[in-house]
Motif scaffolding. Structure first.
Motif, PDB file in Angstrom:
ATOM      1  N   SER A  87       0.857  -1.189   0.000  1.00 35.36           N
ATOM      2  CA  SER A  87       0.000   0.000   0.000  1.00 35.36           C
ATOM      3  C   SER A  87       0.889   1.235   0.000  1.00 35.36           C
ATOM      4  N   THR A  88       0.290   2.404  -0.274  1.00 38.72           N
ATOM      5  CA  THR A  88       1.058   3.645  -0.227  1.00 38.72           C
ATOM      6  C   THR A  88       0.129   4.838  -0.101  1.00 38.72           C
ATOM      7  N   THR A  89       0.631   5.868   0.533  1.00 39.54           N
ATOM      8  CA  THR A  89      -0.016   7.192   0.492  1.00 39.54           C
ATOM      9  C   THR A  89       0.974   8.237   0.010  1.00 39.54           C
ATOM     10  N   ASN A  90       2.228   7.816  -0.166  1.00 39.90           N
ATOM     11  CA  ASN A  90       3.289   8.732  -0.600  1.00 39.90           C
ATOM     12  C   ASN A  90       4.067   8.154  -1.775  1.00 39.90           C
ATOM     13  N   VAL A 150       3.213  -2.120   4.335  1.00 42.31           N
ATOM     14  CA  VAL A 150       2.242  -3.178   4.587  1.00 42.31           C
ATOM     15  C   VAL A 150       1.517  -2.801   5.857  1.00 42.31           C
ATOM     16  N   LEU A 151       0.217  -2.541   5.739  1.00 38.41           N
ATOM     17  CA  LEU A 151      -0.533  -2.052   6.892  1.00 38.41           C
ATOM     18  C   LEU A 151      -0.649  -3.109   7.977  1.00 38.41           C
ATOM     19  N   SER A 171       1.751  -0.920  13.837  1.00 44.05           N
ATOM     20  CA  SER A 171       1.809  -2.236  13.215  1.00 44.05           C
ATOM     21  C   SER A 171       1.920  -2.188  11.694  1.00 44.05           C
ATOM     22  N   TRP A 172       2.896  -1.454  11.202  1.00 39.71           N
ATOM     23  CA  TRP A 172       3.139  -1.535   9.762  1.00 39.71           C
ATOM     24  C   TRP A 172       4.627  -1.561   9.465  1.00 39.71           C
ATOM     25  N   PHE A 173       4.917  -2.226   8.355  1.00 36.98           N
ATOM     26  CA  PHE A 173       6.279  -2.415   7.894  1.00 36.98           C
ATOM     27  C   PHE A 173       6.441  -1.635   6.595  1.00 36.98           C
ATOM     28  N   GLY A 174       7.532  -0.836   6.516  1.00 34.63           N
ATOM     29  CA  GLY A 174       7.668   0.015   5.351  1.00 34.63           C
ATOM     30  C   GLY A 174       9.056   0.003   4.742  1.00 34.63           C
TER      31      GLY A 174
END
Length: 509
Positions: A274-277, A285-286, A336-339
């Motif tokens: 996923s992304t917002t940027n 990953v949410l 709880s997200w991995f980026g």
């Protein structure tokens, strides 16, 4: 054999009291044969029991070094497995650091001399009738050898060759550097030695050819420490343990026959991103449960215990997305997200990121270890005298039942209580490795000579059992209580306890 009504420990204690009484004369009515049988019984019980007091000795580290007064005694080994990452510096596309795991582990057990002669004979050296090795200035190596960085290694050898310098023996270090402290340039047999650099890992020894001249080498020894000691032939073995699959972290427990997995490898192309940027190249990953069994860092200031080949692991403490490092990854524990961030992915769709990350792996520590059975469980047993146990996969943990000599060596048993093994001499004798940690029963007007080169820490007790004086004589180059004069035992069943406290320096008490 039928089960005894008394425990091995109780029998051992009773026998120890009996031999002590015999040695002080209160059982002087025992015949020589009876005393000999009693000695044999004590030695046999100690061999069977191994541990009369129920104490295990446990040691660990990059290499486990200890003494055993018997060979073939069981040794429990745990070999740790660490991920292997090549190179140095922060991983990035311009500094890709390959990561590999382990499908098998080698556990080494050698005596004092770590150098297997096959390292020579496998590399163009030939064995001569006098036991020396002849080479023609070819390269030699021992790349499977590893000395921990916390210890120093000493190389020593006898050399002679044709007129002129043949070359240099070199230490090869894990950081890619070499040190060539031994120059081979002698036409007569010459003893040479050198110590490795401090805080470096020796992975091998090579010979740097200088001129094409024949050369001869014998008594080659590599040992842990900073001072060369007397030569001992290589003894040892290598146990290869097949893991049945590839593991990136964990440990092999040979006691229980288990491989315990503590790291996992995840293909990042197998998960949905996923992304917002997207304009910053940041994707995430949410639901971090998609990263199975992840061991989360304790706080946002601590990077997760993980690695990638071309991405740097960072903490989640950067709150501004545009401050996050390019080609970095992190785990945000609070949400709880991995980026990851990769500016090559600027304005990518999530589908494009998934495709781009196919075959790109995240290697990470898991929260709950997973156990698997080993297909085969090898037996590791002790050598007589010094044992050096290590593994090519990481640190080791070694434990074994303590015998009398081992308990004595670590301060758990006073030497006067030591009852095994016992040796008897009736004529002049020079102390050898077989006498280490023994009680020597001496009859007749006998001289016991202390030679040079005995290992520091060695303890030997000498008891007079006959009617004639027993003499303890330091050889040339050896001191006893700071002097070179002899010590005598003039009374029957009195004894002297001898301990080597320095290079060829002994004390008696």
């Amino acid at each position: 054999m039928a089960r005894l009504n008394y425990s091995i420990q109780e029998i051992n204690a009773a026998l120890a009291k009996a031999i002590a009484a015999a040695n002080t004369g209160s059982l002087s009515n025992l015949t020589t044969a009876d005393k000999s049988s009693l000695v044999s019984a004590i030695n046999e019980v100690n061999t069977l029991a191994g541990n009369p007091f129920g104490n295990d000795v446990s040691i660990g580290g990059a290499i486990a070094t200890f003494k055993r007064n018997r060979s073939g005694m069981p040794v429990d080994v745990i070999a740790n497995i660490l991920p292997k990452q090549a190179g140095s510096g922060d991983p990035s596309p311009s500094n890709v650091r390959a990561i590999s795991g382990w499908s098998s582990v080698n556990v080494f057990n050698t005596g004092k001399n770590l150098w297997n002669p096959t390292y020579f004979t496998d590399n163009s050296f030939t064995l001569q009738t006098d036991g020396s090795l002849k080479g023609a200035s070819e390269n030699i190596s021992g790349e499977t050898l590893s000395i921990p960085p916390t210890s120093r290694a000493v190389m020593s050898l006898d050399y002679y060759g044709a007129s002129g310098r043949a070359g240099y023996f070199q230490f090869v270090y894990s950081d890619g550097t070499v040190q060539y402290p031994i120059e081979c340039n002698s036409t007569t047999w010459t003893h040479l030695s050198a110590v490795s650099a401090l805080d470096k890992t020796v992975i091998g020894i090579t010979f740097l050819k200088s001129n094409n001249r024949d050369m001869y080498v014998k008594n080659f020894q590599l040992e842990v420490g900073s001072t060369a000691t007397s030569y001992e032939p290589y003894t040892g073995n290598t146990t290869n343990i097949s893991l049945g699959s590839t593991y990136y972290g964990g440990y092999v427990d040979l006691t229980r026959g288990k491989i315990v997995k503590t790291w996992h490898a995840l293909d990042l192309g197998s998960i949905n991103w996923s992304t917002t940027n997207p304009q910053l190249g940041i994707f995430w990953v949410l639901n971090a449960t998609i990263v199975p069994n992840l061991k989360r860092p304790p706080n946002s200031n601590t990077p997760m215990n993980a690695m990638m080949e071309a991405y740097k692991g960072v903490s989640a403490s950067y709150r501004e997305d545009d401050q996050r490092a390019d080609h970095s990854f992190w785990f945000e524990g609070s949400s709880s997200w991995f980026g990851i961030r990769n500016t090559d992915f600027v304005n990518y769709t999530t589908a494009q990121v998934k495709t781009a990350l196919s075959g790109v792996y995240l290697y990470y520590e898991i929260a709950t270890p997973v156990e698997y059975d080993l297909a085969e469980i090898p037996n590791i047993t002790s050598l007589l005298g010094i044992n050096n146990i290590w593994a090519d996969s990481g640190d080791v943990e070694v434990s074994f039942p303590a015998d009398f000599a081992t308990l004595d060596a670590i301060g758990k048993l006073d030497p006067s209580q030591a009852t095994a093994p016992i040796k008897e001499y009736s004529s002049a004798h020079t102390i050898t490795k077989d006498d280490y940690s023994c009680l020597l029963l001496v009859t007749g007007a006998t001289t016991i000579t202390i030679p040079t080169g005995i290992d520091i820490g060695t303890e030997i007790e000498v008891m007079r059992t006959g009617t004639s004086t027993v003499t303890i004589s330091p050889a040339s180059g050896v001191t006893l209580n700071g002097a070179t004069s002899n010590k005598t035992i003039t009374t029957a069943y009195n004894s002297l306890k001898l301990k080597c406290i320095g290079n060829n320096a002994w004390v008696s008490r």
